[in-house]
Design a protein around this motif. Structure first.
Motif, PDB file in Angstrom:
ATOM      1  N   THR A  26      -4.667  -2.355 -16.036  1.00  0.00           N
ATOM      2  CA  THR A  26      -4.090  -2.434 -17.570  1.00  0.00           C
ATOM      3  C   THR A  26      -2.526  -2.436 -17.353  1.00  0.00           C
ATOM      4  N   SER A  27      -2.161  -2.791 -18.791  1.00  0.00           N
ATOM      5  CA  SER A  27      -0.642  -2.560 -18.739  1.00  0.00           C
ATOM      6  C   SER A  27      -0.078  -1.239 -18.361  1.00  0.00           C
ATOM      7  N   GLU A  28      -0.934  -0.208 -18.758  1.00  0.00           N
ATOM      8  CA  GLU A  28      -0.469   1.128 -18.607  1.00  0.00           C
ATOM      9  C   GLU A  28      -0.314   1.450 -17.228  1.00  0.00           C
ATOM     10  N   ILE A  29      -1.299   0.882 -16.445  1.00  0.00           N
ATOM     11  CA  ILE A  29      -1.022   0.963 -14.805  1.00  0.00           C
ATOM     12  C   ILE A  29      -0.216   0.384 -14.190  1.00  0.00           C
ATOM     13  N   MET A  30       0.008  -0.898 -14.785  1.00  0.00           N
ATOM     14  CA  MET A  30       1.211  -1.711 -14.230  1.00  0.00           C
ATOM     15  C   MET A  30       2.628  -1.015 -14.385  1.00  0.00           C
ATOM     16  N   ARG A  31       2.662  -0.333 -15.835  1.00  0.00           N
ATOM     17  CA  ARG A  31       3.696   0.269 -16.222  1.00  0.00           C
ATOM     18  C   ARG A  31       4.077   1.503 -15.123  1.00  0.00           C
ATOM     19  N   GLU A  32       3.101   2.318 -15.105  1.00  0.00           N
ATOM     20  CA  GLU A  32       3.130   3.531 -14.126  1.00  0.00           C
ATOM     21  C   GLU A  32       3.636   3.029 -12.893  1.00  0.00           C
ATOM     22  N   GLN A  33       2.887   1.945 -12.266  1.00  0.00           N
ATOM     23  CA  GLN A  33       2.981   1.460 -10.831  1.00  0.00           C
ATOM     24  C   GLN A  33       4.510   1.270 -10.553  1.00  0.00           C
ATOM     25  N   LEU A  34       5.170   0.533 -11.652  1.00  0.00           N
ATOM     26  CA  LEU A  34       6.582   0.113 -11.326  1.00  0.00           C
ATOM     27  C   LEU A  34       7.411   1.111 -11.550  1.00  0.00           C
ATOM     28  N   GLU A  35       7.309   2.230 -12.419  1.00  0.00           N
ATOM     29  CA  GLU A  35       8.060   3.184 -12.498  1.00  0.00           C
ATOM     30  C   GLU A  35       8.057   3.982 -11.324  1.00  0.00           C
TER      31      GLU A  35
ATOM     32  N   GLY B 165       0.942  -1.373   0.015  1.00  0.00           N
ATOM     33  CA  GLY B 165      -0.092  -0.213  -0.004  1.00  0.00           C
ATOM     34  C   GLY B 165       0.727   1.333   0.143  1.00  0.00           C
ATOM     35  N   LEU B 166       2.017   1.397   0.867  1.00  0.00           N
ATOM     36  CA  LEU B 166       2.844   2.536   0.776  1.00  0.00           C
ATOM     37  C   LEU B 166       3.375   2.948  -0.614  1.00  0.00           C
ATOM     38  N   LEU B 167       3.407   1.803  -1.481  1.00  0.00           N
ATOM     39  CA  LEU B 167       4.074   2.148  -2.961  1.00  0.00           C
ATOM     40  C   LEU B 167       2.897   2.129  -3.937  1.00  0.00           C
ATOM     41  N   GLN B 168       1.748   2.033  -3.504  1.00  0.00           N
ATOM     42  CA  GLN B 168       0.662   2.177  -4.575  1.00  0.00           C
ATOM     43  C   GLN B 168       0.363   3.328  -5.194  1.00  0.00           C
ATOM     44  N   THR B 169       0.226   3.385  -6.512  1.00  0.00           N
ATOM     45  CA  THR B 169      -0.241   4.699  -7.241  1.00  0.00           C
ATOM     46  C   THR B 169      -1.838   4.781  -7.145  1.00  0.00           C
ATOM     47  N   PRO B 170      -2.480   5.884  -7.433  1.00  0.00           N
ATOM     48  CA  PRO B 170      -3.851   5.925  -7.165  1.00  0.00           C
ATOM     49  C   PRO B 170      -4.528   5.151  -8.203  1.00  0.00           C
ATOM     50  N   ALA B 171      -4.002   5.114  -9.356  1.00  0.00           N
ATOM     51  CA  ALA B 171      -4.370   4.236 -10.498  1.00  0.00           C
ATOM     52  C   ALA B 171      -4.565   2.809 -10.046  1.00  0.00           C
ATOM     53  N   TYR B 172      -3.449   2.357  -9.635  1.00  0.00           N
ATOM     54  CA  TYR B 172      -3.279   0.989  -9.053  1.00  0.00           C
ATOM     55  C   TYR B 172      -4.251   0.516  -7.948  1.00  0.00           C
ATOM     56  N   LEU B 173      -4.399   1.556  -6.978  1.00  0.00           N
ATOM     57  CA  LEU B 173      -5.373   1.297  -5.801  1.00  0.00           C
ATOM     58  C   LEU B 173      -6.593   1.095  -6.392  1.00  0.00           C
ATOM     59  N   GLN B 174      -7.266   2.098  -7.311  1.00  0.00           N
ATOM     60  CA  GLN B 174      -8.275   2.076  -7.890  1.00  0.00           C
ATOM     61  C   GLN B 174      -8.762   0.793  -8.613  1.00  0.00           C
ATOM     62  N   ALA B 175      -7.903   0.229  -9.181  1.00  0.00           N
ATOM     63  CA  ALA B 175      -8.071  -1.099  -9.909  1.00  0.00           C
ATOM     64  C   ALA B 175      -8.105  -2.143  -8.987  1.00  0.00           C
ATOM     65  N   ILE B 176      -7.377  -2.008  -7.823  1.00  0.00           N
ATOM     66  CA  ILE B 176      -7.756  -3.165  -6.833  1.00  0.00           C
ATOM     67  C   ILE B 176      -9.197  -3.239  -6.274  1.00  0.00           C
ATOM     68  N   TYR B 177      -9.446  -1.884  -5.926  1.00  0.00           N
ATOM     69  CA  TYR B 177     -10.897  -1.803  -5.543  1.00  0.00           C
ATOM     70  C   TYR B 177     -11.924  -2.186  -6.614  1.00  0.00           C
ATOM     71  N   SER B 178     -11.574  -1.965  -7.799  1.00  0.00           N
ATOM     72  CA  SER B 178     -12.748  -2.178  -8.650  1.00  0.00           C
ATOM     73  C   SER B 178     -12.867  -3.765  -9.117  1.00  0.00           C
ATOM     74  N   GLU B 179     -11.600  -4.449  -8.687  1.00  0.00           N
ATOM     75  CA  GLU B 179     -11.696  -5.837  -9.019  1.00  0.00           C
ATOM     76  C   GLU B 179     -12.097  -6.571  -7.537  1.00  0.00           C
TER      77      GLU B 179
END
Length: 287
Positions: free
Chosen positions: A182-191, A122-136
């Motif tokens: 998505t792939s875009e969310i994962m790429r942004e998250q890892l960057e 959680g400390l490292l999650q981007t907003p988009a990654y977090l939203q994706a977790i909740y949407s799933e």
């Protein structure tokens, strides 16, 4: 000022140290103030407090049994603010009761060490990654997303706040590879993970699939916290284990030592920080 939760824990920690110096057991301490042994136990574990005059009486009792001078005002000052209410209202109300102590420990820690598998912590999650977790999420019981994002942003302030803690992460390679959104969310998250890894107070390592560790180690995410104590009794140390609908806090010395040794084994088996950051960016480019 530390959070009310941490102030109660610090007070209990200091009182237990003082009681042991005084050579008293829990029952004797309880009798001195007309309370049950269980009350003293809960006081020392940070689960309850005492009215000021009762706390003065308890500290005075201990002080009469030790050879050194006891600064009674230290304990009374530490008790101030430990009963504040209202911290878990507004956007903070999204936290389950079992997780609230974890959030307070995180806010006041001088050191945090976190091992995580399957997902980015959680400390490292981007907003988009977090939203994706909740949407799933299953089931679809999701609090107000704006509150979730506000609460998470507040937690993530610890990276750059004044007096920021030393934060160590060991991420299983599975956390980088598990697709969230998505792939875009994962790429942004890892960057983003790679960017945080460059902070001077952050030590991030990746545990590759082929690392030589015991199979029982890998599925067990955990967090170690160290919180500096204001007195002479040493720091508070906790292990936090989070399950699907619950969280466990371990502060027994043997438990803390066990997980500290486990942490050292994971750090030894993981890629070094430079290779770990390269690995994160390599996986990011693959999305």
């Amino acid at each position: 000022m530390p959070t009310p939760t941490v102030r109660r824990l610090q007070l209990g920690h200091e009182l237990r140290h003082l009681r042991e110096d005084a050579g008293c057991d829990l029952a004797e301490a309880g009798r001195a103030i007309g309370k049950a042994e269980s009350t003293i136990s809960r006081l020392e574990s940070g689960q309850t407090g005492l009215k000021r005059h009762v706390l003065e009486q308890l500290v005075g009792f201990y002080a009469s049994k030790v050879r050194v001078r006891v600064d009674r005002s230290f304990y009374l000052d530490l008790a101030k603010g430990s009963e504040q209410r209202g911290r878990w209202t507004g956007y903070r109300a999204i936290y389950h009761k079992y997780a609230r102590m974890m959030v307070d420990l995180e806010a006041d820690a001088s050191m945090i060490r976190k091992y995580q598998v399957e997902i980015i912590p959680g400390l490292l999650q981007t907003p988009a990654y977090l939203q994706a977790i909740y949407s799933e999420a299953v089931p679809q019981v999701v609090p107000d997303l704006n509150d979730v994002l506000s609460a998470r942003a507040e937690r993530q302030e610890i990276f750059r706040k004044s007096g920021a803690p030393e934060i160590g992460f060991v991420l299983s390679e599975s956390a980088l590879m598990t697709m969230v959104g998505t792939s875009e969310i994962m790429r942004e998250q890892l960057e983003h993970v790679a960017e945080i890894a460059e902070l001077s107070n952050v030590h991030l390592q990746v545990l590759p699939f082929r690392a030589r560790t015991h199979p029982d180690v890998r599925p067990q995410p955990f967090t170690l916290f160290r919180i500096d104590a204001p007195g002479n009794s040493g720091p508070l140390e906790f292990v936090y284990l989070e399950e699907m609908h619950d969280g466990k806090y371990l502060d027994d010395r043997d438990d803390v030592d066990l997980y500290s040794r486990l942490w050292n084994r994971l750090v030894g088996a993981a890629l070094d920080p430079v290779k770990s950051r390269d690995k994160v960016l390599e996986v990011a480019k693959s999305y």
